[in-house]
Write an enzyme that holds these catalytic residues in place. Structure first.
Site, mmCIF file in Angstrom:
data_model
loop_
_atom_site.group_PDB
_atom_site.id
_atom_site.type_symbol
_atom_site.label_atom_id
_atom_site.label_comp_id
_atom_site.label_asym_id
_atom_site.label_seq_id
_atom_site.Cartn_x
_atom_site.Cartn_y
_atom_site.Cartn_z
ATOM 1 N N ILE A 1 0.820 -1.222 0.000
ATOM 2 C CA ILE A 1 0.000 0.000 0.000
ATOM 3 C C ILE A 1 0.849 1.266 0.000
ATOM 4 N N LEU B 1 0.123 -6.344 -4.122
ATOM 5 C CA LEU B 1 0.968 -5.410 -4.878
ATOM 6 C C LEU B 1 2.395 -5.369 -4.348
ATOM 7 N N ALA B 2 2.648 -5.944 -3.186
ATOM 8 C CA ALA B 2 3.995 -5.862 -2.605
ATOM 9 C C ALA B 2 4.965 -6.696 -3.427
ATOM 10 N N ALA B 3 6.157 -6.166 -3.593
ATOM 11 C CA ALA B 3 7.206 -6.898 -4.319
ATOM 12 C C ALA B 3 8.522 -6.151 -4.193
ATOM 13 N N SER C 1 10.376 -4.751 -6.606
ATOM 14 C CA SER C 1 9.830 -4.487 -7.936
ATOM 15 C C SER C 1 10.846 -3.936 -8.936
ATOM 16 N N SER D 1 3.173 -8.942 -14.446
ATOM 17 C CA SER D 1 3.913 -7.881 -15.142
ATOM 18 C C SER D 1 4.195 -8.232 -16.598
ATOM 19 N N GLU E 1 6.870 -7.823 -17.826
ATOM 20 C CA GLU E 1 8.221 -8.406 -17.825
ATOM 21 C C GLU E 1 8.175 -9.920 -18.061
ATOM 22 N N TYR F 1 13.711 -10.866 -11.423
ATOM 23 C CA TYR F 1 12.389 -10.288 -11.114
ATOM 24 C C TYR F 1 11.311 -10.959 -11.964
ATOM 25 N N LYS G 1 8.130 -13.262 -10.841
ATOM 26 C CA LYS G 1 6.733 -12.932 -11.193
ATOM 27 C C LYS G 1 6.084 -14.083 -11.967
ATOM 28 N N HIS H 1 3.606 1.378 -15.816
ATOM 29 C CA HIS H 1 2.727 2.508 -15.546
ATOM 30 C C HIS H 1 3.391 3.408 -14.515
HETATM 31 P P1 NAP Z 1 6.578 -0.059 -5.790
HETATM 32 O O1 NAP Z 1 6.268 1.423 -5.844
HETATM 33 O O2 NAP Z 1 7.991 -0.500 -5.836
HETATM 34 O O3 NAP Z 1 5.890 -0.611 -4.444
HETATM 35 C C1 NAP Z 1 6.215 -1.872 -3.946
HETATM 36 C C2 NAP Z 1 5.516 -2.041 -2.608
HETATM 37 O O4 NAP Z 1 5.886 -3.305 -2.049
HETATM 38 C C3 NAP Z 1 5.916 -0.982 -1.554
HETATM 39 O O5 NAP Z 1 4.795 -0.683 -0.757
HETATM 40 C C4 NAP Z 1 6.943 -1.730 -0.724
HETATM 41 O O6 NAP Z 1 7.100 -1.226 0.585
HETATM 42 C C5 NAP Z 1 6.311 -3.096 -0.699
HETATM 43 N N1 NAP Z 1 7.237 -4.158 -0.310
HETATM 44 C C6 NAP Z 1 8.461 -4.419 -0.796
HETATM 45 N N2 NAP Z 1 9.008 -5.469 -0.167
HETATM 46 C C7 NAP Z 1 8.099 -5.896 0.739
HETATM 47 C C8 NAP Z 1 8.070 -6.932 1.701
HETATM 48 N N3 NAP Z 1 9.126 -7.746 1.876
HETATM 49 N N4 NAP Z 1 6.965 -7.104 2.462
HETATM 50 C C9 NAP Z 1 5.904 -6.264 2.317
HETATM 51 N N5 NAP Z 1 5.888 -5.237 1.440
HETATM 52 C C10 NAP Z 1 6.969 -5.065 0.657
HETATM 53 O O7 NAP Z 1 5.804 -0.833 -6.945
HETATM 54 P P2 NAP Z 1 4.579 -0.330 -7.855
HETATM 55 O O8 NAP Z 1 5.120 0.352 -9.052
HETATM 56 O O9 NAP Z 1 3.572 0.315 -7.000
HETATM 57 O O10 NAP Z 1 4.039 -1.745 -8.386
HETATM 58 C C11 NAP Z 1 3.083 -2.489 -7.631
HETATM 59 C C12 NAP Z 1 3.188 -3.963 -8.000
HETATM 60 O O11 NAP Z 1 2.958 -4.113 -9.403
HETATM 61 C C13 NAP Z 1 4.542 -4.597 -7.762
HETATM 62 O O12 NAP Z 1 4.315 -5.953 -7.408
HETATM 63 C C14 NAP Z 1 5.227 -4.537 -9.101
HETATM 64 O O13 NAP Z 1 6.209 -5.544 -9.210
HETATM 65 C C15 NAP Z 1 4.062 -4.746 -10.031
HETATM 66 N N6 NAP Z 1 4.146 -4.131 -11.351
HETATM 67 C C16 NAP Z 1 4.453 -2.822 -11.475
HETATM 68 C C17 NAP Z 1 4.467 -2.236 -12.725
HETATM 69 C C18 NAP Z 1 4.772 -0.776 -12.903
HETATM 70 O O14 NAP Z 1 5.063 -0.375 -14.039
HETATM 71 N N7 NAP Z 1 4.667 0.046 -11.873
HETATM 72 C C19 NAP Z 1 4.131 -3.005 -13.847
HETATM 73 C C20 NAP Z 1 3.788 -4.349 -13.669
HETATM 74 C C21 NAP Z 1 3.785 -4.898 -12.409
HETATM 75 P P3 NAP Z 1 8.067 0.055 0.880
HETATM 76 O O15 NAP Z 1 7.231 1.276 0.517
HETATM 77 O O16 NAP Z 1 8.332 -0.059 2.332
HETATM 78 O O17 NAP Z 1 9.276 -0.078 0.015
HETATM 79 O O1 F7E Z 2 13.492 0.576 -16.861
HETATM 80 C C1 F7E Z 2 16.171 1.456 -19.181
HETATM 81 C C2 F7E Z 2 16.167 0.063 -18.611
HETATM 82 O O2 F7E Z 2 13.609 0.427 -14.386
HETATM 83 C C3 F7E Z 2 12.901 0.818 -18.114
HETATM 84 C C4 F7E Z 2 8.990 -2.037 -13.065
HETATM 85 O O3 F7E Z 2 7.887 -1.314 -12.601
HETATM 86 O O4 F7E Z 2 8.125 -2.066 -15.302
HETATM 87 C C5 F7E Z 2 9.248 -1.674 -14.514
HETATM 88 O O5 F7E Z 2 10.424 -2.346 -14.948
HETATM 89 C C6 F7E Z 2 13.963 0.769 -19.196
HETATM 90 C C7 F7E Z 2 14.848 -0.475 -19.162
HETATM 91 O O6 F7E Z 2 11.487 -0.209 -15.607
HETATM 92 C C8 F7E Z 2 18.123 3.580 -16.974
HETATM 93 O O7 F7E Z 2 17.324 -0.668 -19.046
HETATM 94 C C9 F7E Z 2 18.024 3.168 -19.091
HETATM 95 O O8 F7E Z 2 15.033 -0.940 -20.459
HETATM 96 O O9 F7E Z 2 12.089 2.136 -15.444
HETATM 97 P P1 F7E Z 2 12.701 0.796 -15.488
HETATM 98 P P2 F7E Z 2 11.385 -1.732 -16.074
HETATM 99 O O10 F7E Z 2 12.668 -2.435 -15.962
HETATM 100 O O11 F7E Z 2 10.704 -1.746 -17.399
HETATM 101 C C10 F7E Z 2 7.832 -3.473 -15.278
HETATM 102 C C11 F7E Z 2 6.611 -3.698 -16.155
HETATM 103 C C12 F7E Z 2 7.712 -4.006 -13.903
HETATM 104 O O12 F7E Z 2 6.959 -4.950 -13.663
HETATM 105 C C13 F7E Z 2 8.723 -3.540 -12.913
HETATM 106 O O13 F7E Z 2 8.249 -3.761 -11.581
HETATM 107 O O14 F7E Z 2 14.827 1.888 -19.014
HETATM 108 N N1 F7E Z 2 17.077 2.404 -18.495
HETATM 109 N N2 F7E Z 2 18.684 3.897 -18.178
HETATM 110 C C14 F7E Z 2 17.105 2.644 -17.180
HETATM 111 N N3 F7E Z 2 16.354 2.154 -16.168
HETATM 112 C C15 F7E Z 2 16.611 2.609 -14.915
HETATM 113 N N4 F7E Z 2 15.864 2.156 -13.878
HETATM 114 N N5 F7E Z 2 17.606 3.520 -14.665
HETATM 115 C C16 F7E Z 2 18.391 4.037 -15.663
HETATM 116 O O15 F7E Z 2 19.275 4.860 -15.408
#
Ligand code: NAP
Ligand code: F7E
Length: 346
Positions: free
Chosen positions: A10, A86-88, A90, A131, A133, A154, A158, A184
Site C-alpha cells: 500500500i 501489490l507488494a514486491a 519491484s 507484469s 516483464e 524479477y 513474477k 505505468h
Molecule cells: P513499488 O512502488 O515498488 O511498491 C512496492 C511495494 O511493495 C511498496 O509498498 C513496498 O514497501 C512493498 N514491499 C516491498 N518489499 C516488501 C516486503 N518484503 N513485504 C511487504 N511489502 C513489501 O511498486 P509499484 O510500481 O507500486 O508496483 C506495484 C506492483 O505491481 C509490484 O508488485 C510490481 O512488481 C508490479 N508491477 C508494477 C508495474 C509498474 O510499471 N509500476 C508493472 C507491472 C507490475 P516500501 O514502501 O516499504 O518499500
Molecule cells: O526501466 C532502461 C532500462 O527500471 C525501463 C517495473 O515497474 O516495469 C518496470 O520495470 C527501461 C529499461 O522499468 C536507466 O534498461 C536506461 O530498459 O524504469 P525501469 P522496467 O525495468 O521496465 C515493469 C513492467 C515491472 O513490472 C517492474 O516492476 O529503461 N534504463 N537507463 C534505465 N532504467 C533505470 N531504472 N535507470 C536508468 O538509469
C-alpha cells in the site's frame, strides 16, 4: 454492506492510488506496511485519519511478505472480501544484485499470501500484480496469449507468482486473477525507475539545481501508462463475473530517447546536453521492447486508458517542477506528518 479490501504494498505507487480509489468507493481498506527505521508512508499520508475516529476507514498493519505466519494472522483477522497483492521487490535492475531476496518476496511471498487466503477465507477475490516483464524476449505486440520468456530474476519470480495464482484458481476454485500490467508511471513513481529519474532530472536541471543525469540503455521501448488509470483496471478485474487474467496497456510504444525529448522539451532543454552514460545502469539481459494489446480488458472489463508515454513525460515533469517550487528540495519528497502520528502504529 461495506466491502473490505486488503492491500499489500500500500505504501508503493500503485498501492497509494488503489487505496485512494477504494476509499472513494466506500471500501474499508486494510494496508500492510513493512517496518522500517524511517517513515515509509509518505504516499498515503494524505489518506490517513485519526485511527481513533470511528469514521476512519483506512487501517494499517505491520507485515512483511517474508513472514507467512504474520500474513496468515492478518488475513484471518481482517477477513477481506478482496485482496490485492501489490507488494514486491519491484526493481528489475536490483533483482540481478539480489536474486534470492527477490525470489523470497516477489515469488514465495505470493505463495505465502495465497495460502493464507485459501486457509482462512477462500471466497475472497485475489488480485496478483503480474507484469509485462513476463513476456521479456518475446517481441511485441504482447497479449494474454503471448508466450512468456522472462529475462531477469524479477521476471522469473513474477512468473512463479503468475502460475501460483492460476493454480489456486484452477485447483481450489478461488477467484484469483493476474493483472499483466505494462509499465505505468506517475508523479508518485519511485525515483530510481527511468521515467521518474528523467523527469526529476529535467525539472532539477531547469531549476538550476543540477546539471546532468546518468542513464544506461536508451534504446529500450516501453508502453508507459498512467498508474492512476491502471488501478481502476485492477479493481474491475475483481468485479468481473468470472476470474480471468488480463493485460493492461496503452498499445503505444515509446523509446527512452522519445521520452527524454518530451521531458526535456517541456522545460525548453535539449537532453543531449545533460544526459551522460553509466554502464552500471545496464542489465545483464535487457528487455528490448514491450508494447501491449489490451483489447480483452477493453471488451470484457470496459477499461480504456487515456494517457500514453508522451503525455506522462509532460505530466510528470510538470509535477516535479511544482514539487521543486513548493518544497524547494528537489531530491527529497517528504510530506509533513499529521500531528497525531504515533510512531508505534505505522
Ligand atoms: P513499488 O512502488 O515498488 O511498491 C512496492 C511495494 O511493495 C511498496 O509498498 C513496498 O514497501 C512493498 N514491499 C516491498 N518489499 C516488501 C516486503 N518484503 N513485504 C511487504 N511489502 C513489501 O511498486 P509499484 O510500481 O507500486 O508496483 C506495484 C506492483 O505491481 C509490484 O508488485 C510490481 O512488481 C508490479 N508491477 C508494477 C508495474 C509498474 O510499471 N509500476 C508493472 C507491472 C507490475 P516500501 O514502501 O516499504 O518499500
Ligand atoms: O526501466 C532502461 C532500462 O527500471 C525501463 C517495473 O515497474 O516495469 C518496470 O520495470 C527501461 C529499461 O522499468 C536507466 O534498461 C536506461 O530498459 O524504469 P525501469 P522496467 O525495468 O521496465 C515493469 C513492467 C515491472 O513490472 C517492474 O516492476 O529503461 N534504463 N537507463 C534505465 N532504467 C533505470 N531504472 N535507470 C536508468 O538509469
Amino acid at each position: 454492506m461495506t466491502k473490505r479490501a486488503m492491500i499489500t504494498g500500500i505504501t508503493g505507487q500503485d498501492g497509494s492510488y488503489l487505496a485512494e480509489f477504494l476509499l472513494a468507493r466506500g471500501y474499508e481498506v486494510h494496508g500492510v506496511v513493512r517496518r522500517a527505521s524511517s517513515f515509509n508512508t509518505h504516499r498515503i499520508d494524505h489518506l490517513r485519519r485519526d485511527p481513533h475516529d470511528p469514521a476512519n476507514r483506512l487501517h494499517l498493519h505491520y507485515g512483511d511478505l517474508s513472514d507467512g505466519s504474520r500474513l496468515a494472522c492478518l488475513v484471518d483477522d481482517i477477513r477481506p472480501d478482496e485482496v490485492y497483492n501489490l507488494a514486491a521487490q519491484s526493481h528489475v535492475r536490483v533483482s540481478f544484485d539480489e536474486p534470492v531476496h527477490t525470489a523470497d518476496i516477489t515469488a514465495t511471498g505470493t505463495a505465502r499470501l495465497l495460502e493464507a487466503v485459501r486457509r482462512s477465507c477462500p471466497e475472497a477475490r485475489f488480485y496478483q500484480a503480474s507484469s509485462s516483464e513476463l513476456f521479456g524476449a518475446t517481441p511485441p505486440p504482447q497479449d494474454e496469449r503471448t508466450p512468456f520468456h522472462p529475462r531477469s530474476p524479477y521476471a522469473a519470480a513474477k512468473l512463479f507468482s503468475y502460475w501460483m495464482t492460476r493454480n489456486h484458481r484452477e485447483g481450489y476454485g478461488m477467484f484469483a486473477v493476474n493483472g499483466i500490467l505494462f509499465n505505468h508511471e506517475s508523479p508518485r513513481r519511485g525515483e530510481t525507475f527511468v521515467t521518474r529519474k528523467i523527469t526529476r532530472a529535467a525539472a532539477a536541471i531547469a531549476a538550476g539545481r543540477e546539471t546532468h543525469v546518468y542513464l544506461g540503455n536508451l534504446d529500450a521501448v516501453r508502453d508507459w501508462g498512467y498508474a492512476a488509470e491502471y488501478v481502476e483496471g485492477m479493481w474491475r478485474m475483481l468485479q468481473a463475473d468470472e476470474p480471468d487474467d488480463f493485460v493492461l496497456a496503452t498499445g503505444v510504444g515509446v523509446t527512452i530517447r522519445e521520452f527524454l525529448d518530451v521531458a526535456f522539451g517541456t522545460v525548453g532543454l535539449d537532453w543531449r546536453d545533460h544526459v551522460r552514460f553509466d554502464p552500471r545502469y545496464l542489465r545483464p539481459t535487457e528487455v528490448d521492447a514491450l508494447i501491449g494489446d489490451a483489447t480483452k480488458a477493453r471488451e470484457v472489463l470496459g477499461w480504456k486508458p487515456s494517457v500514453d508515454g508522451r503525455g506522462l513525460a509532460k505530466l510528470m515533469v510538470e509535477a516535479d517542477l511544482e514539487a521543486i517550487e513548493h518544497a524547494g528540495r528537489p531530491w527529497i519528497d517528504t510530506v509533513p506528518l499529521p500531528s497525531w502520528n504515533d510512531p508505534d502504529t505505522p
